[in-house]
Design a protein around this motif. Sequence first.
Motif, PDB file in Angstrom:
ATOM      1  N   SER A   1      55.627  -9.183-150.748  1.00  0.00           N
ATOM      2  CA  SER A   1      56.907  -9.336-150.090  1.00  0.00           C
ATOM      3  C   SER A   1      57.047  -8.313-148.979  1.00  0.00           C
ATOM      4  O   SER A   1      56.260  -7.384-148.861  1.00  0.00           O
ATOM      5  N   GLY A   2      58.069  -8.488-148.156  1.00  0.00           N
ATOM      6  CA  GLY A   2      58.369  -7.518-147.133  1.00  0.00           C
ATOM      7  C   GLY A   2      57.427  -7.565-145.954  1.00  0.00           C
ATOM      8  O   GLY A   2      56.816  -8.582-145.634  1.00  0.00           O
ATOM      9  N   ALA A   3      57.285  -6.383-145.291  1.00  0.00           N
ATOM     10  CA  ALA A   3      56.547  -6.310-144.035  1.00  0.00           C
ATOM     11  C   ALA A   3      55.073  -6.692-144.187  1.00  0.00           C
ATOM     12  O   ALA A   3      54.458  -7.200-143.246  1.00  0.00           O
ATOM     13  N   MET A   4      54.504  -6.494-145.359  1.00  0.00           N
ATOM     14  CA  MET A   4      53.072  -6.750-145.543  1.00  0.00           C
ATOM     15  C   MET A   4      52.728  -8.233-145.387  1.00  0.00           C
ATOM     16  O   MET A   4      51.641  -8.585-144.954  1.00  0.00           O
ATOM     17  N   SER A   5      53.665  -9.109-145.759  1.00  0.00           N
ATOM     18  CA  SER A   5      53.371 -10.541-145.689  1.00  0.00           C
ATOM     19  C   SER A   5      54.161 -11.253-144.598  1.00  0.00           C
ATOM     20  O   SER A   5      54.153 -12.474-144.521  1.00  0.00           O
ATOM     21  N   LEU A   6      54.829 -10.467-143.734  1.00  0.00           N
ATOM     22  CA  LEU A   6      55.719 -11.050-142.736  1.00  0.00           C
ATOM     23  C   LEU A   6      54.993 -11.999-141.786  1.00  0.00           C
ATOM     24  O   LEU A   6      55.567 -12.993-141.328  1.00  0.00           O
ATOM     25  N   PHE A   7      53.727 -11.715-141.488  1.00  0.00           N
ATOM     26  CA  PHE A   7      53.005 -12.517-140.506  1.00  0.00           C
ATOM     27  C   PHE A   7      52.077 -13.534-141.158  1.00  0.00           C
ATOM     28  O   PHE A   7      51.150 -14.023-140.515  1.00  0.00           O
ATOM     29  N   ASP A   8      52.315 -13.851-142.422  1.00  0.00           N
ATOM     30  CA  ASP A   8      51.593 -14.951-143.049  1.00  0.00           C
ATOM     31  C   ASP A   8      51.886 -16.247-142.297  1.00  0.00           C
ATOM     32  O   ASP A   8      52.980 -16.435-141.748  1.00  0.00           O
ATOM     33  N   LYS A   9      50.928 -17.141-142.302  1.00  0.00           N
ATOM     34  CA  LYS A   9      51.049 -18.384-141.544  1.00  0.00           C
ATOM     35  C   LYS A   9      52.297 -19.179-141.924  1.00  0.00           C
ATOM     36  O   LYS A   9      52.937 -19.787-141.067  1.00  0.00           O
ATOM     37  N   LYS A  10      52.664 -19.159-143.198  1.00  0.00           N
ATOM     38  CA  LYS A  10      53.800 -19.970-143.651  1.00  0.00           C
ATOM     39  C   LYS A  10      55.131 -19.472-143.099  1.00  0.00           C
ATOM     40  O   LYS A  10      56.123 -20.207-143.113  1.00  0.00           O
ATOM     41  N   TYR A  11      55.181 -18.224-142.602  1.00  0.00           N
ATOM     42  CA  TYR A  11      56.424 -17.681-142.070  1.00  0.00           C
ATOM     43  C   TYR A  11      56.493 -17.749-140.546  1.00  0.00           C
ATOM     44  O   TYR A  11      57.467 -17.261-139.955  1.00  0.00           O
ATOM     45  N   VAL A  12      55.497 -18.327-139.905  1.00  0.00           N
ATOM     46  CA  VAL A  12      55.436 -18.320-138.444  1.00  0.00           C
ATOM     47  C   VAL A  12      56.653 -19.015-137.831  1.00  0.00           C
ATOM     48  O   VAL A  12      57.267 -18.507-136.881  1.00  0.00           O
ATOM     49  N   ARG A  13      57.017 -20.182-138.371  1.00  0.00           N
ATOM     50  CA  ARG A  13      58.104 -20.957-137.774  1.00  0.00           C
ATOM     51  C   ARG A  13      59.447 -20.220-137.819  1.00  0.00           C
ATOM     52  O   ARG A  13      60.084 -20.037-136.769  1.00  0.00           O
ATOM     53  N   PRO A  14      59.919 -19.766-138.997  1.00  0.00           N
ATOM     54  CA  PRO A  14      61.188 -19.036-138.993  1.00  0.00           C
ATOM     55  C   PRO A  14      61.112 -17.728-138.217  1.00  0.00           C
ATOM     56  O   PRO A  14      62.098 -17.329-137.570  1.00  0.00           O
ATOM     57  N   LEU A  15      59.941 -17.061-138.260  1.00  0.00           N
ATOM     58  CA  LEU A  15      59.812 -15.807-137.524  1.00  0.00           C
ATOM     59  C   LEU A  15      59.929 -16.044-136.028  1.00  0.00           C
ATOM     60  O   LEU A  15      60.603 -15.275-135.316  1.00  0.00           O
ATOM     61  N   TYR A  16      59.308 -17.118-135.535  1.00  0.00           N
ATOM     62  CA  TYR A  16      59.409 -17.414-134.107  1.00  0.00           C
ATOM     63  C   TYR A  16      60.853 -17.718-133.718  1.00  0.00           C
ATOM     64  O   TYR A  16      61.347 -17.238-132.686  1.00  0.00           O
ATOM     65  N   ILE A  17      61.544 -18.521-134.520  1.00  0.00           N
ATOM     66  CA  ILE A  17      62.928 -18.873-134.198  1.00  0.00           C
ATOM     67  C   ILE A  17      63.790 -17.616-134.109  1.00  0.00           C
ATOM     68  O   ILE A  17      64.518 -17.400-133.135  1.00  0.00           O
TER      69      ILE A  17
END
Length: 530
Positions: A315-331
């Motif tokens: 959880s947290g910053a370590m997994s922030l750039f996992d592929k599954k989070y790309v869409r919400p992170l980009y938005i």
Amino acid sequence: MRASTSANVALPRRRGTRASTRIQGVGKSISTPRGVLRAHTRHARRCATARAASTSNEGGNDGELNAAVLRNFLFPALAGALFGWDIGISSGALENITASAASGGDGFALTSIQSGQFVSASLFGALTASAAAGAGVGDRLGSRKELILAATLYLVGSVASSVAPGFEPLVLAKLIYGLGIGFAMHSAPVYIAETAPSSLRGSLISLKEGFIVGGILLGYLASEGVITADGGWRQLSLEATPLIGLLLAGAIWLPDSPRWIASKSGDGKDTRDEAREALVRIREAKSDVEMMKIDEELEDIFMAAVSNNSSAGGSGAMSLFDKKYVRPLYIGLSVVLFQQFTGQPSVLYYATQTFEAAGWSVEDAANVSVILGIWKLFMTGIAVSKVDSLGRRPLLLGGISIITACLFALAALNTPGEVQTTAQAQASVAAIFLYVGAYQLSFGPIAWLLVGEVFPSKVRSAAVGLATLSNFGSNFLVSLFLPTVQETVGLRGTYLGFASVGVLALASIYFTVVETRGKTLEEIEAELMQ
């Protein structure tokens, strides 16, 4: 109403059992992490369908504005107002410090470098705190305790500023206050988003922007009152302490977010009891019907927590750039960056000289900040009243279209090498007001609204921290390089550059931003994680 959801999704409610067992009744065995995620997604879709049907039949009120909702909103919003206050008093305090020193009074003779250090100290503190919050401090503390930390830093920074014996201690005090800003702007949207009813979430997070604008306006007005007083900057530093004390007391009184409790403490009976007690306080539930809705909402929260905890990765910053989070992170990150790189608040950098060219007196032109502050507050009120009825996408797309058009108009009205005519300057004033109004209908409140909504709970704290860091960082870069850019390409080129970003922002938002109006955070997460 959420009560109708239970007729479509029958979930066993055996307390004290593991959530992976409890949610097997959703369809098929979901002992695997993938099965948990699929069940959570199916459940969220059913909830959205049931809520949509209920909305059409009953007017869409899955929450009402009561004392508890106002309490849960007021204190995080107050933290935002204290951020605005610092913006509002900075220029007045700087002017008073130098003027007092020039007359032999209580002030400091500052070089241009020292003036920049004074103005940027709180921004540097905010950047530092945002980085710390995103790196894990916010996730460990939870948004309520982070608000307490922010209020404490606000208080220390304000008092230290008022008694600073020299310039260096004053800058340090401003930096401490800036740390409070960083933690406050990270925790406030998270707490409001996680505790507000779905039908009011957009209005409340948008209203927080109104509190920031209101704080700026109060800071401007307070600065005008002491601008000529010897040592008036010390008074400005102290005037906000009653509000800071109120924030500190209120943050201590608030309950923790049930979503944070569920994500951090597993799914045992004690955790469920703690989360349920917090949710009862947050919703001010008393009747049997209200308690039934509490249990249904709690089931949604823990189902999402099970899905997140069962999925691969930390959880947290370590997994922030996992592929599954790309869409919400980009938005989330794109709207925050577009917010800055379409010229706000840089367009206002030239507002005073435009007002003078339009025929305003020097004194009236100097008051442009107050005038625009009132206008910003008014337009924010319109955004608050419409964001949960019209939706996020229409306000964003419509507002950014007007912003881009105004930037092109300002470019056309500023001919290189020529002084503006009175008519051109008056048209520029109209374009600036229209620009500011459109910004307050779109980017102003909705960027931070989306930041609080689109990030999955597993990485929400880290993602909001990154978004806050990006906001303060891009603001700093634009402010730092704007004079150089303007000198290199001219005022017309600067406006055209901002307008080009506006066109890019329109295309990006049209194709990537989903409508979140009326959906729970769990439903939004399920949609973005498909």
